[in-house]
Design an enzyme around this catalytic site. Structure first.
Site, mmCIF file in Angstrom:
data_model
loop_
_atom_site.group_PDB
_atom_site.id
_atom_site.type_symbol
_atom_site.label_atom_id
_atom_site.label_comp_id
_atom_site.label_asym_id
_atom_site.label_seq_id
_atom_site.Cartn_x
_atom_site.Cartn_y
_atom_site.Cartn_z
ATOM 1 N N GLU A 172 0.811 -1.213 0.000
ATOM 2 C CA GLU A 172 0.000 0.000 0.000
ATOM 3 C C GLU A 172 0.846 1.265 0.000
ATOM 4 O O GLU A 172 0.365 2.345 -0.345
ATOM 5 C CB GLU A 172 -0.935 0.010 1.220
ATOM 6 C CG GLU A 172 -2.086 -0.967 1.138
ATOM 7 C CD GLU A 172 -1.678 -2.415 1.407
ATOM 8 O OE1 GLU A 172 -0.541 -2.629 1.892
ATOM 9 O OE2 GLU A 172 -2.478 -3.325 1.117
ATOM 10 N N GLU A 248 9.980 -13.610 5.432
ATOM 11 C CA GLU A 248 11.142 -12.949 6.016
ATOM 12 C C GLU A 248 10.591 -11.808 6.855
ATOM 13 O O GLU A 248 9.981 -10.876 6.333
ATOM 14 C CB GLU A 248 12.067 -12.461 4.902
ATOM 15 C CG GLU A 248 13.439 -12.031 5.403
ATOM 16 C CD GLU A 248 13.597 -10.538 5.454
ATOM 17 O OE1 GLU A 248 13.215 -9.947 6.494
ATOM 18 O OE2 GLU A 248 14.084 -9.967 4.475
ATOM 19 N N CYS A 285 15.773 -4.777 7.107
ATOM 20 C CA CYS A 285 15.640 -5.958 7.965
ATOM 21 C C CYS A 285 16.984 -6.368 8.553
ATOM 22 O O CYS A 285 17.031 -7.169 9.487
ATOM 23 C CB CYS A 285 15.037 -7.123 7.171
ATOM 24 S SG CYS A 285 15.892 -7.467 5.632
#
Length: 501
Positions: A172, A248, A285
């Protein structure tokens, strides 16, 4: 999911907080069903395309991305504020991933062909084994990489290489970017001879669950939050026909500085830490969320100075910004956490300031369950340790992470070996005298790790072996040579690597 029409999606500029880009229609239940069914129709055609031809199609998609780079970067920068330099490099990484998997296909080793000849003496039949495409794949775009982990990212590239059509659920945060990339890549694949439906795109929050639950979908890849990934993982497992879900989910990525390294290059390490912590406003990450340093020495003060002097820009969405602020406020109120440094926020609407706290190893160990959680953004904990023995005991108790890093001097070799022993079963990649941010796209890369960093620690989402997720084995017993797949025929006409025995 219903067919009720929702308001179109629009990107929001992290610089101004105002809508940008053309509106993108939200997918209805009918749209999701149509995309999944189209992928199912494309599967027998695409999976039967010779590997060399699939490789040419991936190269064509890579060329198309590069040709459209300027247009795509402009759209993505408006929606993400990541900047032209970063986004231009990311388009190159994305096209590079597609070309890497074209190389994987030309190599042929991904099918893992094995031939075990018949043995009349024991009555053993002729058995030949290889791997084949699993079926249509659902891919969930990530917020922080609008190209490399999104519509044409590593999940999509590896699945297409395996022979699996893909339906992507757009993020989004960058709907116009997703639509533009899908148009470019789908068009290139079509011109290269791929069947209709080999790459589809759906949008909207509800489309994600509907896609995972669709019976035509046989596997899913996800990059995102632990809560979102776990919810979809549970849906995948609860289906009448459960499917593999490769998520992940982020990580704290511990970094250990050993005494010799801290004494020899405190300022260099502090600079590297601050740069890694604040890179991309901490929205990776592989962000170094935990820094373990000796109790004595100048490193803590150097870290405070470097982070205090840092200025960070905008986060990708207001939701991510608000989540960061809430976590920072929570850590500010946590007992035994002492604010070590706070940098500055830029002028953008979604900008935040970097923040680090200091605490002792014992205080960290006492609250490990809550403090060893990812804070998505430029925030980290500096944990001071008194000795190697107590440090390694805590390291061995950390939750799973994508990476673990060790900074060591020549005299730290024995200590480094002990730290690696503690970390090697808790992480997917070990880094020596470096920082976790930055993931090379290559044959040897493993971008994965134990829960909660991923839902499937056996696999990687980056690098050549990412294709393994979308392949399943099949054995042929006593089949005539002319009815076997070329990879298993006696003459090995494709020249793939094989084991015989």
């Amino acid at each position: 999911m219903t067919d009720t029409t929702s308001a179109p999606l629009r990107g929001i500029s992290p610089r101004t907080g105002e809508p940008v880009g053309d509106p993108v229609a939200v997918s209805t239940a009918t749209d999701v069903d149509a995309a999944a069914r189209a992928a199912a129709r494309a599967f027998p055609v695409w999976s039967a395309v010779p590997a060399a031809d699939r490789a040419r199609a991936l190269d064509a998609a890579a060329d198309a991305l590069d040709a459209a780079r300027d247009e795509l970067v402009a759209v993505a920068d408006a929606e993400t504020a990541l900047g032209e330099v970063r986004l231009t490099g990311e388009v190159g990484r994305t096209s590079g991933q597609l070309r890497l998997f074209a190389e994987v296909l030309r190599d042929g080793g991904h099918v893992q062909a094995v031939l075990t000849p018949a043995d009349p003496a024991t009555g053993r039949p002729d058995i030949r084994r290889m791997r084949q495409a699993i079926g249509p794949v659902a891919v969930f775009s990530a917020s922080n990489f609008p190209f490399a982990f999104s519509v044409a990212g590593g999940d999509t590239a590896s699945a297409l290489a395996a022979g699996c059509p893909v339906v992507v659920k757009a993020h989004e945060g960058h709907p116009a970017t997703s639509a533009a990339v899908a148009r470019v890549v789908a068009g290139a694949l079509r011109e290269a001879g791929a069947p209709e439906g080999v790459l589809g795109l759906v949008t909207g929050f509800e489309a994600g669950a509907a896609l995972v639950n669709h019976p035509a979908v046989k596997a899913a890849g996800f990059t995102g939050s632990q809560s979102g990934g776990r919810a979809l993982y549970d849906l995948a497992a609860a289906r009448p026909e459960p499917i593999p879900f490769y998520g992940e989910l982020g990580s704290v990525n511990p970094v250990v500085v050993l005494p010799g390294a801290a004494a020899e290059r405190a300022r260099e390490i502090a600079q590297g830490y601050a740069q890694s912590l604040t890179l991309g406003t901490g929205q990776f990450c592989t962000n170094p969320g935990l820094l373990f340093v000796p109790e004595d020495g100048a490193l803590v003060d150097a870290v405070a100075a470097e982070v205090g002097a840092a200025t960070t820009g905008a986060m990708l969405t207001s939701r991510i910004r608000d989540g960061y602020r809430a976590r920072v406020a929570e850590l500010d109120e946590t007992a035994d956490l002492h604010r070590l440094a706070s940098g500055s926020a830029g002028d953008d609407s979604f900008a935040v300031a970097p923040r680090v706290w200091r605490l002792s190893l014992k205080s960290f160990a006492d609250r490990l369950d809550t403090l060893a959680e990812e804070c998505f953004g430029p925030a980290g904990l500096v944990v001071t340790y008194p000795d190697l023995e107590s440090l390694t005991e805590v390291l061995a108790s950390l939750p799973g992470s994508l990476t673990g890093s060790v900074h060591a001097a020549a005299g730290d070799a024995a200590a480094a070996a002990r730290v690696v022993t503690a970390l090697r079963h808790r992480v997917g990649r070990l880094i020596h005298n470096g920082w976790p941010t930055g993931v090379a796209v290559c044959w040897a890369m493993h971008h994965g790790g134990p829960w909660p960093s991923t839902t499937a620690p056996l696999h990687t989402s980056v690098g050549a072996t990412a294709i393994d997720r979308w392949l399943v084995p099949i054995s042929y017993q006593d089949w005539p040579d002319d009815l076997l797949p070329p990879e298993l025929q006696d003459a090995n006409p494709l020249g793939v690597p094989r084991r015989v025995g």
